[in-house]
Design a protein around this motif. Structure first.
Motif, PDB file in Angstrom:
ATOM      1  N   ILE A   9      38.591  52.690  53.437  1.00 23.43           N
ATOM      2  CA  ILE A   9      39.710  52.551  52.500  1.00 23.43           C
ATOM      3  C   ILE A   9      39.519  51.310  51.636  1.00 23.43           C
ATOM      4  O   ILE A   9      39.760  51.336  50.423  1.00 23.43           O
ATOM      5  CB  ILE A   9      41.047  52.507  53.267  1.00 23.43           C
ATOM      6  CG1 ILE A   9      41.312  53.869  53.930  1.00 23.43           C
ATOM      7  CG2 ILE A   9      42.204  52.138  52.342  1.00 23.43           C
ATOM      8  CD1 ILE A   9      42.576  53.924  54.761  1.00 23.43           C
ATOM      9  N   PHE A  11      36.681  49.966  50.742  1.00 22.15           N
ATOM     10  CA  PHE A  11      35.632  50.300  49.776  1.00 22.15           C
ATOM     11  C   PHE A  11      36.198  51.118  48.612  1.00 22.15           C
ATOM     12  O   PHE A  11      35.933  50.838  47.436  1.00 22.15           O
ATOM     13  CB  PHE A  11      34.505  51.074  50.466  1.00 22.15           C
ATOM     14  CG  PHE A  11      33.539  51.733  49.512  1.00 22.15           C
ATOM     15  CD1 PHE A  11      32.572  50.991  48.845  1.00 22.15           C
ATOM     16  CD2 PHE A  11      33.603  53.102  49.273  1.00 22.15           C
ATOM     17  CE1 PHE A  11      31.686  51.596  47.958  1.00 22.15           C
ATOM     18  CE2 PHE A  11      32.720  53.712  48.390  1.00 22.15           C
ATOM     19  CZ  PHE A  11      31.764  52.960  47.735  1.00 22.15           C
ATOM     20  N   LEU A  12      37.015  52.115  48.947  1.00 26.95           N
ATOM     21  CA  LEU A  12      37.565  52.991  47.902  1.00 26.95           C
ATOM     22  C   LEU A  12      38.501  52.227  46.975  1.00 26.95           C
ATOM     23  O   LEU A  12      38.455  52.385  45.747  1.00 26.95           O
ATOM     24  CB  LEU A  12      38.285  54.176  48.553  1.00 26.95           C
ATOM     25  CG  LEU A  12      37.366  55.159  49.294  1.00 26.95           C
ATOM     26  CD1 LEU A  12      38.168  56.023  50.261  1.00 26.95           C
ATOM     27  CD2 LEU A  12      36.608  56.026  48.294  1.00 26.95           C
ATOM     28  N   LEU A  13      39.349  51.382  47.542  1.00 28.02           N
ATOM     29  CA  LEU A  13      40.247  50.576  46.703  1.00 28.02           C
ATOM     30  C   LEU A  13      39.446  49.624  45.824  1.00 28.02           C
ATOM     31  O   LEU A  13      39.782  49.404  44.653  1.00 28.02           O
ATOM     32  CB  LEU A  13      41.221  49.790  47.590  1.00 28.02           C
ATOM     33  CG  LEU A  13      42.277  50.614  48.333  1.00 28.02           C
ATOM     34  CD1 LEU A  13      43.023  49.733  49.343  1.00 28.02           C
ATOM     35  CD2 LEU A  13      43.271  51.268  47.365  1.00 28.02           C
ATOM     36  N   ARG A  15      36.419  50.073  44.678  1.00 27.50           N
ATOM     37  CA  ARG A  15      35.743  50.813  43.613  1.00 27.50           C
ATOM     38  C   ARG A  15      36.705  51.139  42.458  1.00 27.50           C
ATOM     39  O   ARG A  15      36.346  51.032  41.282  1.00 27.50           O
ATOM     40  CB  ARG A  15      35.098  52.093  44.175  1.00 27.50           C
ATOM     41  CG  ARG A  15      33.801  51.845  44.938  1.00 27.50           C
ATOM     42  CD  ARG A  15      32.713  51.272  44.033  1.00 27.50           C
ATOM     43  NE  ARG A  15      32.465  52.137  42.899  1.00 27.50           N
ATOM     44  CZ  ARG A  15      31.567  53.116  42.880  1.00 27.50           C
ATOM     45  NH1 ARG A  15      30.778  53.308  43.930  1.00 27.50           N
ATOM     46  NH2 ARG A  15      31.414  53.857  41.815  1.00 27.50           N
ATOM     47  N   ILE A  16      37.915  51.568  42.814  1.00 28.58           N
ATOM     48  CA  ILE A  16      38.898  51.868  41.766  1.00 28.58           C
ATOM     49  C   ILE A  16      39.259  50.594  41.005  1.00 28.58           C
ATOM     50  O   ILE A  16      39.357  50.581  39.768  1.00 28.58           O
ATOM     51  CB  ILE A  16      40.167  52.504  42.388  1.00 28.58           C
ATOM     52  CG1 ILE A  16      39.864  53.901  42.920  1.00 28.58           C
ATOM     53  CG2 ILE A  16      41.314  52.536  41.357  1.00 28.58           C
ATOM     54  CD1 ILE A  16      39.826  54.983  41.862  1.00 28.58           C
ATOM     55  N   GLN A  19      36.463  49.561  38.680  1.00 26.21           N
ATOM     56  CA  GLN A  19      36.463  50.445  37.505  1.00 26.21           C
ATOM     57  C   GLN A  19      37.583  50.060  36.545  1.00 26.21           C
ATOM     58  O   GLN A  19      37.402  50.039  35.322  1.00 26.21           O
ATOM     59  CB  GLN A  19      36.614  51.901  37.943  1.00 26.21           C
ATOM     60  CG  GLN A  19      36.692  52.872  36.774  1.00 26.21           C
ATOM     61  CD  GLN A  19      36.777  54.333  37.213  1.00 26.21           C
ATOM     62  OE1 GLN A  19      35.957  54.799  37.997  1.00 26.21           O
ATOM     63  NE2 GLN A  19      37.782  55.047  36.717  1.00 26.21           N
ATOM     64  N   ASP A  20      38.744  49.723  37.097  1.00 27.98           N
ATOM     65  CA  ASP A  20      39.888  49.364  36.257  1.00 27.98           C
ATOM     66  C   ASP A  20      39.633  48.074  35.474  1.00 27.98           C
ATOM     67  O   ASP A  20      40.047  47.949  34.313  1.00 27.98           O
ATOM     68  CB  ASP A  20      41.149  49.204  37.111  1.00 27.98           C
ATOM     69  CG  ASP A  20      41.709  50.551  37.563  1.00 27.98           C
ATOM     70  OD1 ASP A  20      41.214  51.589  37.092  1.00 27.98           O
ATOM     71  OD2 ASP A  20      42.636  50.556  38.394  1.00 27.98           O
ATOM     72  N   PRO A  95      30.449  53.778  35.615  1.00 28.37           N
ATOM     73  CA  PRO A  95      29.808  52.554  36.102  1.00 28.37           C
ATOM     74  C   PRO A  95      28.902  52.810  37.312  1.00 28.37           C
ATOM     75  O   PRO A  95      29.220  53.637  38.164  1.00 28.37           O
ATOM     76  CB  PRO A  95      31.003  51.676  36.537  1.00 28.37           C
ATOM     77  CG  PRO A  95      32.218  52.306  35.939  1.00 28.37           C
ATOM     78  CD  PRO A  95      31.906  53.759  35.805  1.00 28.37           C
ATOM     79  N   ASN A  96      27.800  52.066  37.364  1.00 28.10           N
ATOM     80  CA  ASN A  96      26.975  51.988  38.567  1.00 28.10           C
ATOM     81  C   ASN A  96      27.350  50.696  39.276  1.00 28.10           C
ATOM     82  O   ASN A  96      27.110  49.611  38.740  1.00 28.10           O
ATOM     83  CB  ASN A  96      25.484  51.976  38.195  1.00 28.10           C
ATOM     84  CG  ASN A  96      25.061  53.274  37.527  1.00 28.10           C
ATOM     85  OD1 ASN A  96      24.735  54.239  38.183  1.00 28.10           O
ATOM     86  ND2 ASN A  96      25.102  53.283  36.183  1.00 28.10           N
TER      87      ASN A  96
END
Lengths: 164, 164, 164
Positions: A9, A11-13, A15-16, A19-20, A95-96
């Motif tokens: 979780i 990691f996912l937060l 990444r978002i 990106q933001d 994005p990478n």
């Protein structure tokens, strides 16, 4: 919840959020066009306070992000480099991203298009393809870019067709 | 699982679903080119039933999303505005999204390119840069756009080079 | 943690990983420009070993991804098709993704721009709009593309304006 699930979780937060932050840079540019130069409304939440940028590949700023803003948008005394254009857009690709603890790196293609100001010469679309190469840091307010280097693939003015 | 972790997963699922809805709009446009006008295949799962749009910045529809589809693609009696082009693409940048409970707002840059139909005049690429400013709502079938306003930065026909 | 929550996290991780694989394709193209032809650095982590591609819509490879790399970048004996250009970029839009267990399908718009090499003719921007239609598979190393079909909407050389 296992340690691994907690990390998933996180990691996912992350990444978002990363990106933001990258998207917020373009929002700063594109929601303030023409005479509206207030890009710091977004950029103060995009870069860390001590962030450095290297836009030398485009003949631009090597210094702080606020110096970059001034170079682009000018100040009370001097017009900015974006003054050659009336409108623009900074499209971003996917994005990478690579995260290591509280730091991250990212590379994101951009396609920046600009319409030159009407003047003596016919207007053109000045289109620049490149990539933002970022180092990011986790702060108390979320992820922030602390170093951005602009990579330029190519840039040229494209001719607008004369309508008959 | 704590309340907070449940909320984190909810947030992440929402963000992906909102991105998917925004992407589905372009899929509707771009997977139906030329004479194939069936964009409602995707748009009926993109907009809420009562969704309103404001495309006045592009000289287009202020009304329902189905009126927008008709304006673009025409109907049995009238050709649509997209009839000036044979092919097109609606590229999307990274969305800027803000969620508040069961509603959300989003702003997504688009770069729409179109190839004019071969006619008496040489073909051009008609390239439009702008943003979709959306209000979204959570429904039983997932997130849907209930209001979309098109912001136009600039749009011009670009000249195709004559190959010798 | 319930079974459903475990599935939610799995779904979210899958979606990010699939997006990353699609982004890695463009990173392979765009981080290796001009004479640097080493796109397999990224593509070997993008495609499954047995992946097949169909680039016939662009007059390109129907075969393995390594044959595609050779067609684009050439080898010791033969120049590749990208040799007509000095620089390029492969912008990606937001992917439309559908996951079913250990397989997935995705469709992602691309806008590929290329600058022709300086030669006898004036340089142009060769701009191609299309979509990648992918089938993906979950492997021990993450998701990989096992089939990619290129859909081409349109492609033309755009004229660079003469600066006076």
């Amino acid at each position: 919840m296992t340690h691994s699930q907690h990390q998933d979780i996180r990691f996912l937060l992350d990444r978002i959020d990363i990106q933001d932050v990258i998207a917020r840079y373009s929002l700063g540019q594109d929601s303030h066009q023409g005479e509206d130069g207030n890009i710091l409304e977004q950029w103060d939440k995009t870069f860390s306070l001590d962030a450095q940028v290297d836009y030398s590949a485009a003949g631009g700023t090597v210094g702080s992000y606020r110096e970059l803003a001034r170079w682009m948008r000018g100040d009370a005394n001097t017009p900015g480099s974006m003054g050659a254009f009336s409108h623009w857009q900074h499209m971003l690709g996917l994005p990478n991203v690579s995260i290591t603890g509280d730091t991250a790196s990212a590379r994101t293609d951009f396609y920046a298009t600009h319409r030159s100001r009407n003047g003596d010469a016919p207007p053109v679309h000045f289109n620049a393809a490149g990539a933002f190469v970022d180092e990011l840091i986790r702060t108390g307010d979320g992820w922030r870019i602390r170093h951005r280097r602009l990579v330029l693939y190519f840039a040229d003015p494209l001719q607008i067709a004369v309508q008959v």
